[in-house]
Scaffold this active site. Structure first.
Site, mmCIF file in Angstrom:
data_model
loop_
_atom_site.group_PDB
_atom_site.id
_atom_site.type_symbol
_atom_site.label_atom_id
_atom_site.label_comp_id
_atom_site.label_asym_id
_atom_site.label_seq_id
_atom_site.Cartn_x
_atom_site.Cartn_y
_atom_site.Cartn_z
ATOM 1 N N HIS A 37 34.888 59.415 59.838
ATOM 2 C CA HIS A 37 35.986 60.041 59.106
ATOM 3 C C HIS A 37 36.240 61.411 59.729
ATOM 4 O O HIS A 37 35.587 61.797 60.718
ATOM 5 C CB HIS A 37 35.655 60.141 57.615
ATOM 6 N N HIS A 40 33.324 63.653 60.871
ATOM 7 C CA HIS A 40 32.716 63.351 62.177
ATOM 8 C C HIS A 40 33.631 63.809 63.323
ATOM 9 O O HIS A 40 33.168 64.338 64.330
ATOM 10 C CB HIS A 40 32.503 61.843 62.341
#
Ligand code: PAF
Length: 281
Positions: A37, A40
Site C-alpha cells: 500500500h 510501503h
C-alpha cells in the site's frame, strides 16, 4: 511502465548486487511481506531518492507468525505489488520461496533481548525472533547499504536498530514516518479486512492516543490520560483494547521521564482485526 525483474534465488540476487557494487552504486532495501500500500511505496520512494539501486523484498515470513491461520490468510498479491512498485520505480524485486530462505536443516534464530520483550513481544511470542532472523538474512542476502522501515511498526524498528548495532551489520537503517489515511488511520495491510462499519470507526485509535499525548504534555497524569484514551476507544465500538503504554522510545521500557524521548504505543481489536499505532509524546 515496465515492472522490475522478479528474482527468486539468492544466487541471482547477488549477481545483480555485485555488478551494482562494482560500479560503486549504493543499494537500498525495502523489506516487505507484500500486499503493498501507500505506506510501503513511500519507503520505496525514499530509498529511490537516497540510493542508486533499490530492491524491494516480498516474502511472507512464516517464522514471524505465531498464529498459523494468520499466515494462511495473509494476502499474496505479487502481480499487483509489482505493478505498484513500477510506479516508484524499483530496480529489482526479490521474492523467494520459503525453501530458499529456510532450506532443509535451517536451525539458527536471531533473538534480540530487551526491546523485543514487552508489548508486541509479550502479545505475540516468537514474533520478533522471526522478524530479527529474517531481517538479518535479508541484509546478508541483499548486501544492502541502507534498509528502510516504517515507524508504524515502532517496536520492530527499534528491534532492527538494536540488531544491526549489536551484530555490526553494515547497513544504515532509515525509519520513515507513518503514512495515514485522510481520517488519520495508519495504513496497514490489515485495514482491508475491516468491515465498512469498522473502517468508519478505526480512526478513533489514532485520535484517542493523540488526545492522551496532548493531555500528558499539558500536565495530566500518564495513567489518567491513558485510561481516558482506552475508554474512548471502547466507546467507539472497538472489541478490545490490548494495550496503551507510554514507553521510552528506544528501549520500550516503562518511562515516566519526560526528559527522554517517549512514545505512546497502542494495540486494539476491531471487527476481529488487530490494529496497532504509535506516536511521539
Ligand atoms: O514489517 C514487515 O512487513 C515485516 O515484519 C518485515 C520487516 C518485512 C520482516 O518480515
Amino acid at each position: 511502465m515496465t515492472t522490475a525483474p522478479i528474482v527468486r534465488t539468492v544466487e541471482e540476487l547477488r549477481r545483480h548486487v555485485r555488478a551494482w557494487k562494482a560500479a560503486g552504486e549504493m543499494v537500498g532495501v525495502v523489506p516487505t511481506m507484500g500486499a503493498l500500500h501507500e505506506g510501503h511505496l513511500s519507503l520505496a520512494r525514499r530509498a529511490r531518492k537516497e540510493c542508486e539501486r533499490v530492491i524491494t523484498t516480498i516474502f511472507v515470513n512464516p517464522k514471524q507468525f505465531n498464529n498459523p491461520d494468520d499466515l494462511k490468510k495473509y494476502p499474496r498479491t505479487e502481480e499487483a505489488d509489482a505493478a505498484l512498485l513500477a510506479t516508484v520505480p524499483v530496480d529489482l524485486i526479490f521474492a523467494p520461496q520459503p525453501e530458499e530462505v529456510y532450506p532443509d536443516g535451517f536451525i539458527t534464530t536471531v533473538s534480540v533481548g530487551g526491546v523485543s520483550e514487552p508489548l508486541e513481544g509479550r502479545m505475540r511470542p516468537g514474533h520478533f525472533d522471526g522478524v530479527a532472523t529474517v531481517v538479518t538474512k535479508l541484509f546478508g542476502m541483499t548486501m544492502a547499504d541502507r534498509g528502510y522501515f516504517g515507524q508504524k511498526d515502532w517496536q520492530q524498528l527499534q528491534v532492527v536498530l538494536r540488531l544491526v548495532r549489536d551484530l555490526n551489520i553494515p547497513v544504515h537503517i532509515v525509519g520513515c514516518e507513518t503514512i495515514r489515511e485522510t481520517d488519520g488511520l495508519a495504513m496497514s495491510s490489515r485495514n482491508v479486512r475491516l468491515t465498512p462499519e469498522g473502517r468508519a470507526k478505526a480512526h478513533v485509535l489514532y485520535e484517542a492516543i493523540m488526545a492522551a499525548a496532548t493531555d500528558i504534555r499539558a500536565g495530566q497524569s500518564d495513567r489518567m490520560a491513558i485510561r481516558e484514551a482506552a475508554e474512548a476507544i471502547r466507546a467507539a465500538g472497538f472489541d478490545r483494547v490490548e494495550y496503551i503504554e507510554l514507553r521510552d522510545a528506544e528501549t520500550l521500557m516503562p518511562s515516566d521521564d519526560p526528559a527522554r524521548a517517549r512514545r505512546m504505543l497502542a494495540a486494539a481489536w476491531l471487527d476481529g482485526v488487530r490494529l496497532i499505532d504509535n506516536i511521539p509524546v
